[in-house]
Design a protein around this motif. Structure first.
Motif, PDB file in Angstrom:
ATOM      1  N   ASP A 250       0.813  -1.212   0.000  1.00  0.00           N
ATOM      2  CA  ASP A 250       0.000   0.000   0.000  1.00  0.00           C
ATOM      3  C   ASP A 250       0.850   1.267   0.000  1.00  0.00           C
ATOM      4  OD1 ASP A 250      -2.910  -0.996   0.359  1.00  0.00           O
ATOM      5  OD2 ASP A 250      -1.777  -2.139   1.827  1.00  0.00           O
ATOM      6  N   THR A 251       2.036   1.208   0.591  1.00  0.00           N
ATOM      7  CA  THR A 251       2.916   2.374   0.567  1.00  0.00           C
ATOM      8  C   THR A 251       3.239   2.762  -0.865  1.00  0.00           C
ATOM      9  OG1 THR A 251       3.902   1.791   2.707  1.00  0.00           O
ATOM     10  CG2 THR A 251       5.166   3.269   1.289  1.00  0.00           C
ATOM     11  N   TRP A 252       3.476   1.790  -1.713  1.00  0.00           N
ATOM     12  CA  TRP A 252       3.842   2.076  -3.107  1.00  0.00           C
ATOM     13  C   TRP A 252       2.629   2.428  -3.951  1.00  0.00           C
ATOM     14  CZ3 TRP A 252       8.558   3.325  -3.194  1.00  0.00           C
ATOM     15  CH2 TRP A 252       9.443   2.733  -2.288  1.00  0.00           C
ATOM     16  N   ILE A 253       1.492   1.813  -3.656  1.00  0.00           N
ATOM     17  CA  ILE A 253       0.268   2.196  -4.378  1.00  0.00           C
ATOM     18  C   ILE A 253      -0.070   3.652  -4.080  1.00  0.00           C
ATOM     19  CG2 ILE A 253      -2.222   1.816  -4.584  1.00  0.00           C
ATOM     20  CD1 ILE A 253      -1.714  -1.133  -4.025  1.00  0.00           C
ATOM     21  N   MET A 254      -0.014   4.013  -2.801  1.00  0.00           N
ATOM     22  CA  MET A 254      -0.340   5.382  -2.429  1.00  0.00           C
ATOM     23  C   MET A 254       0.698   6.370  -2.951  1.00  0.00           C
ATOM     24  SD  MET A 254      -3.255   5.163  -1.067  1.00  0.00           S
ATOM     25  CE  MET A 254      -3.328   6.928  -0.775  1.00  0.00           C
ATOM     26  N   SER A 255       1.954   5.940  -3.067  1.00  0.00           N
ATOM     27  CA  SER A 255       2.977   6.804  -3.664  1.00  0.00           C
ATOM     28  C   SER A 255       2.610   7.124  -5.105  1.00  0.00           C
ATOM     29  CB  SER A 255       4.342   6.114  -3.609  1.00  0.00           C
ATOM     30  OG  SER A 255       4.774   5.936  -2.284  1.00  0.00           O
ATOM     31  N   PHE A 256       2.164   6.109  -5.831  1.00  0.00           N
ATOM     32  CA  PHE A 256       1.748   6.299  -7.224  1.00  0.00           C
ATOM     33  C   PHE A 256       0.561   7.261  -7.305  1.00  0.00           C
ATOM     34  CE2 PHE A 256      -0.935   4.715 -10.816  1.00  0.00           C
ATOM     35  CZ  PHE A 256      -0.110   5.155 -11.848  1.00  0.00           C
ATOM     36  N   LEU A 257      -0.428   7.058  -6.441  1.00  0.00           N
ATOM     37  CA  LEU A 257      -1.599   7.937  -6.463  1.00  0.00           C
ATOM     38  C   LEU A 257      -1.234   9.363  -6.085  1.00  0.00           C
ATOM     39  CD1 LEU A 257      -4.303   5.634  -4.801  1.00  0.00           C
ATOM     40  CD2 LEU A 257      -3.783   5.939  -7.241  1.00  0.00           C
ATOM     41  N   PHE A 369      -3.097   2.109   7.575  1.00  0.00           N
ATOM     42  CA  PHE A 369      -2.229   1.514   8.597  1.00  0.00           C
ATOM     43  C   PHE A 369      -3.005   1.208   9.880  1.00  0.00           C
ATOM     44  CE2 PHE A 369       1.006   2.800   5.674  1.00  0.00           C
ATOM     45  CZ  PHE A 369       2.043   1.916   5.895  1.00  0.00           C
ATOM     46  N   GLN A 370      -4.062   1.959  10.148  1.00  0.00           N
ATOM     47  CA  GLN A 370      -4.906   1.621  11.282  1.00  0.00           C
ATOM     48  C   GLN A 370      -5.582   0.272  11.047  1.00  0.00           C
ATOM     49  OE1 GLN A 370      -8.548   3.834  11.803  1.00  0.00           O
ATOM     50  NE2 GLN A 370      -8.409   3.728  14.039  1.00  0.00           N
ATOM     51  N   VAL A 371      -6.083   0.052   9.840  1.00  0.00           N
ATOM     52  CA  VAL A 371      -6.723  -1.222   9.510  1.00  0.00           C
ATOM     53  C   VAL A 371      -5.717  -2.368   9.602  1.00  0.00           C
ATOM     54  CG1 VAL A 371      -7.852  -2.537   7.667  1.00  0.00           C
ATOM     55  CG2 VAL A 371      -8.488  -0.149   8.069  1.00  0.00           C
ATOM     56  N   LYS A 372      -4.519  -2.139   9.139  1.00  0.00           N
ATOM     57  CA  LYS A 372      -3.484  -3.169   9.230  1.00  0.00           C
ATOM     58  C   LYS A 372      -3.202  -3.533  10.686  1.00  0.00           C
ATOM     59  CE  LYS A 372      -1.031  -2.109   4.918  1.00  0.00           C
ATOM     60  NZ  LYS A 372      -1.016  -3.465   4.356  1.00  0.00           N
ATOM     61  N   GLY A 373      -3.170  -2.529  11.561  1.00  0.00           N
ATOM     62  CA  GLY A 373      -2.963  -2.791  12.981  1.00  0.00           C
ATOM     63  C   GLY A 373      -4.103  -3.577  13.585  1.00  0.00           C
ATOM     64  N   GLU A 374      -5.336  -3.235  13.214  1.00  0.00           N
ATOM     65  CA  GLU A 374      -6.497  -3.977  13.711  1.00  0.00           C
ATOM     66  C   GLU A 374      -6.448  -5.432  13.260  1.00  0.00           C
ATOM     67  OE1 GLU A 374      -9.644  -1.682  12.113  1.00  0.00           O
ATOM     68  OE2 GLU A 374      -9.476  -0.062  13.603  1.00  0.00           O
ATOM     69  N   ASP A 375      -6.017  -5.664  12.031  1.00  0.00           N
ATOM     70  CA  ASP A 375      -5.925  -7.027  11.517  1.00  0.00           C
ATOM     71  C   ASP A 375      -4.852  -7.845  12.239  1.00  0.00           C
ATOM     72  OD1 ASP A 375      -7.921  -6.451   9.753  1.00  0.00           O
ATOM     73  OD2 ASP A 375      -6.619  -6.234   7.998  1.00  0.00           O
ATOM     74  N   LEU A 376      -3.871  -7.157  12.821  1.00  0.00           N
ATOM     75  CA  LEU A 376      -2.805  -7.848  13.558  1.00  0.00           C
ATOM     76  C   LEU A 376      -3.150  -8.048  15.035  1.00  0.00           C
ATOM     77  CD1 LEU A 376       0.337  -6.109  11.993  1.00  0.00           C
ATOM     78  CD2 LEU A 376      -0.411  -8.460  11.635  1.00  0.00           C
ATOM     79  N   GLY A 377      -4.336  -7.647  15.429  1.00  0.00           N
ATOM     80  CA  GLY A 377      -4.763  -7.858  16.807  1.00  0.00           C
ATOM     81  C   GLY A 377      -5.215  -6.604  17.509  1.00  0.00           C
ATOM     82  N   GLY A 378      -4.711  -5.444  17.078  1.00  0.00           N
ATOM     83  CA  GLY A 378      -5.175  -4.171  17.616  1.00  0.00           C
ATOM     84  C   GLY A 378      -4.736  -3.852  19.026  1.00  0.00           C
ATOM     85  N   THR A 440      -7.072   3.150  -7.994  1.00  0.00           N
ATOM     86  CA  THR A 440      -7.729   3.450  -6.712  1.00  0.00           C
ATOM     87  C   THR A 440      -8.925   2.532  -6.485  1.00  0.00           C
ATOM     88  OG1 THR A 440      -7.096   5.778  -6.973  1.00  0.00           O
ATOM     89  CG2 THR A 440      -8.740   5.269  -5.297  1.00  0.00           C
ATOM     90  N   TRP A 441      -9.735   2.363  -7.513  1.00  0.00           N
ATOM     91  CA  TRP A 441     -10.901   1.496  -7.381  1.00  0.00           C
ATOM     92  C   TRP A 441     -10.489   0.049  -7.124  1.00  0.00           C
ATOM     93  CZ3 TRP A 441     -12.422  -2.825 -10.089  1.00  0.00           C
ATOM     94  CH2 TRP A 441     -13.709  -3.307  -9.803  1.00  0.00           C
ATOM     95  N   ALA A 442      -9.517  -0.455  -7.879  1.00  0.00           N
ATOM     96  CA  ALA A 442      -9.112  -1.857  -7.759  1.00  0.00           C
ATOM     97  C   ALA A 442      -8.516  -2.157  -6.391  1.00  0.00           C
ATOM     98  CB  ALA A 442      -8.112  -2.211  -8.862  1.00  0.00           C
ATOM     99  N   ALA A 443      -7.755  -1.225  -5.846  1.00  0.00           N
ATOM    100  CA  ALA A 443      -7.061  -1.481  -4.582  1.00  0.00           C
ATOM    101  C   ALA A 443      -7.922  -1.199  -3.364  1.00  0.00           C
ATOM    102  CB  ALA A 443      -5.778  -0.654  -4.525  1.00  0.00           C
ATOM    103  N   TYR A 444      -8.825  -0.198  -3.441  1.00  0.00           N
ATOM    104  CA  TYR A 444      -9.480   0.262  -2.224  1.00  0.00           C
ATOM    105  C   TYR A 444     -11.003   0.356  -2.289  1.00  0.00           C
ATOM    106  CZ  TYR A 444      -4.660   1.401  -1.283  1.00  0.00           C
ATOM    107  OH  TYR A 444      -3.297   1.315  -1.120  1.00  0.00           O
ATOM    108  N   LEU A 445     -11.599   0.132  -3.446  1.00  0.00           N
ATOM    109  CA  LEU A 445     -13.062   0.215  -3.552  1.00  0.00           C
ATOM    110  C   LEU A 445     -13.696  -1.030  -4.164  1.00  0.00           C
ATOM    111  CD1 LEU A 445     -13.616   3.911  -4.726  1.00  0.00           C
ATOM    112  CD2 LEU A 445     -14.108   2.949  -2.477  1.00  0.00           C
ATOM    113  N   ARG A 446     -12.893  -1.909  -4.716  1.00  0.00           N
ATOM    114  CA  ARG A 446     -13.418  -3.116  -5.354  1.00  0.00           C
ATOM    115  C   ARG A 446     -14.232  -3.930  -4.355  1.00  0.00           C
ATOM    116  NH1 ARG A 446     -10.737  -7.706  -5.044  1.00  0.00           N
ATOM    117  NH2 ARG A 446      -8.865  -6.514  -4.511  1.00  0.00           N
ATOM    118  N   PRO A 447     -15.441  -4.359  -4.722  1.00  0.00           N
ATOM    119  CA  PRO A 447     -16.273  -5.154  -3.803  1.00  0.00           C
ATOM    120  C   PRO A 447     -15.523  -6.382  -3.289  1.00  0.00           C
ATOM    121  CG  PRO A 447     -17.542  -4.490  -5.718  1.00  0.00           C
ATOM    122  CD  PRO A 447     -16.127  -4.094  -6.005  1.00  0.00           C
ATOM    123  N   GLY A 448     -15.565  -6.561  -1.987  1.00  0.00           N
ATOM    124  CA  GLY A 448     -14.898  -7.692  -1.356  1.00  0.00           C
ATOM    125  C   GLY A 448     -13.513  -7.389  -0.851  1.00  0.00           C
TER     126      GLY A 448
END
Length: 456
Positions: A250-257, A369-378, A440-448
């Motif tokens: 995600d760091t590199w995707i967001m760099s591109f955006l 990064f907040q979501v990533k932390g939650e996925d690791l246990g929070g 942006t859609w494929a990485a962060y809005l795509r259903p699922g």
């Protein structure tokens, strides 16, 4: 039996900040509601105010050349359109390169300490410009090297944003980072408005003063940072979190955006006065009205952050790329038809869209990064580590994204020198923004997608 009335505890009794010499704060927990209400908000707001001021001066110095180049011929310089655009592009490129080490400087030296030093460094490009414009005999290459030092102002953004990200709770970061960035971004509009007024007052001598007037402002920014800002021990960790941020896709995707949002903003800001002067031969409009582009872009940046806090950054980012593609197409049409009015309005739309996108992409980063932390246990330890990685990612993304500010003027210079007009560059931008919309859609809005469910 009598009881002793309870006495409300003072803020100092409630919260021990564990202060240390050098304005270091040892305890900082903005996610704790009680801490934030009684102590954190006030301190964070104070640091934000002086951070905005220092960053504002940095952005002004960074973009000084964007408006000075329009009148260099008045003081003995004879430059082609390509050379003028390179003078606006090189400071952007140097600023982009400096953003990564500037981000590392916050955990190494402390946010308050580095803000002081980075403000003082702005004296070098300001004084250098003042001297160089008065000596056309030095030649183009030394002039280009002196212009490159303006990149110091571009580096300020990364350290400022990384530092402020530690002060605010997650739920308010979009607005706080948007204000911090907008205060800096609007420095572009201010310098493009103020410098022409100075030029009108005194010709060549005033063109030299365009740089010199920022020397005392840089000193004031440094003094204010030294006296009124704070260092956070939480931010003064090892630099490992910055390196850890490099491992995230995600760091590199967001760099591109961010190339598409901030890179476009700073690149268009740098090139717009020269384009008005060279494409339409209207240096009067370049000096009088070019500042509006950076101004509206800066004003709309906090709105992008605020809307993202409400509906999610990815949705707002997609909207911004739709508007950018439309603005670039309108600019292409107006360049073909030689319609200055439509060209100017199209660029205003581009600036509005980049401002909104700047705010929304930065909001996405902290949320990812907040979501990533939650996925690791929070756990508190994990969330603290992810906040540090998010701060590191902010620096990396701002560095990569700022290269757009270098590429935009260079792309225009290439199109003008090879094809005689800027239309090929505008065609490229239309397609580029559409590609970013899809990413942006494929990485962060795509259903699922996980980030879509989390409303990143």
């Amino acid at each position: 039996m009598t009881t002793t009335p309870s006495v409300p505890a003072t803020t100092a009794d409630k919260i021990d900040l564990q202060r240390r010499p050098g304005r270091w704060i040892g305890h900082w927990d903005p996610e704790d509601g009680r801490f934030w209400r009684t102590t954190g908000r006030r301190i964070a707001r104070r640091n934000l105010i002086y951070s905005i001021f220092a960053e504002h001066i940095g952005f002004s110095v960074w973009l000084l050349w964007s408006i000075v180049v329009v009148r260099l011929d008045d003081v003995g310089w004879t430059l082609t359109t390509g050379q003028a655009l390179w003078l606006t592009a090189v400071p952007s490129g140097v600023g982009a390169l400096l953003r990564l080490p500037y981000t590392f400087a916050v955990p190494v030296f402390g946010g308050r300490n580095w803000t002081t030093v980075s403000a003082l460094l702005l004296i070098i490009p300001s004084a250098g410009l003042s001297w160089a414009v008065q000596h056309p005999e030095i030649g183009y290459l030394p002039l280009l090297l002196i212009a490159a030092t303006a990149g110091f102002g571009g580096g300020n953004f990364a350290s400022s944003m990384a530092n402020i990200s530690f002060f605010y709770p997650e739920r308010e970061k979009g607005w706080a980072l948007g204000l911090n960035a907008a205060g800096g971004n609007i420095g572009v509009a201010v310098v493009q408005f103020v410098v022409p007024q100075v030029i009108v007052l005194g010709g060549g001598l005033a063109l030299a003063r365009a740089g010199l007037m920022y020397v005392p402002l840089a000193v004031i920014a440094a003094v204010c940072a030294f006296l009124f800002m704070d260092n956070l021990a939480e931010a003064k960790a090892d630099t490992g979190p910055v390196w850890s941020a490099l491992r995230h896709r995600d760091t590199w995707i967001m760099s591109f955006l961010y190339i598409g949002t901030f890179g476009s903003f700073i690149g268009y800001s740098a090139a717009f006065p020269t384009l008005l002067s060279s494409v339409f031969d209207r240096s009067d409009i370049a000096l009088s009205w070019a500042f509006l582009g950076a101004g509206v872009g800066s004003i709309f940046r906090p709105l992008g952050g605020r809307l993202s806090d409400v509906v999610g950054g990815a949705r707002i980012t997609v909207l911004s790329f739709v508007l950018m593609a439309g603005g670039a197409y309108a600019a292409l049409f107006s360049a073909q038809e030689r319609n200055l009015t439509v060209f100017f309005v199209a660029f205003m739309l581009l600036f509005v869209a980049t401002g909104i996108g700047n705010g929304s992409t930065y909001r996405m980063i902290s949320r990812i990064f907040q979501v990533k932390g939650e996925d690791l246990g929070g756990s508190p330890q994990i969330m603290r580590e992810m906040r540090r990685q998010a701060a590191g990612a902010l620096g990396i993304i701002s560095s990569v994204g700022a290269f757009g500010g270098f590429l935009v003027p260079i792309c225009y210079a290439w199109a003008k020198s090879v094809h005689g007009n800027i239309q090929p560059a505008l065609r490229f931008y239309v397609g580029f923004f559409l590609v970013m919309l899809v990413v942006t859609w494929a990485a962060y809005l795509r259903p699922g997608a996980r980030m879509a469910r989390a409303r990143v």
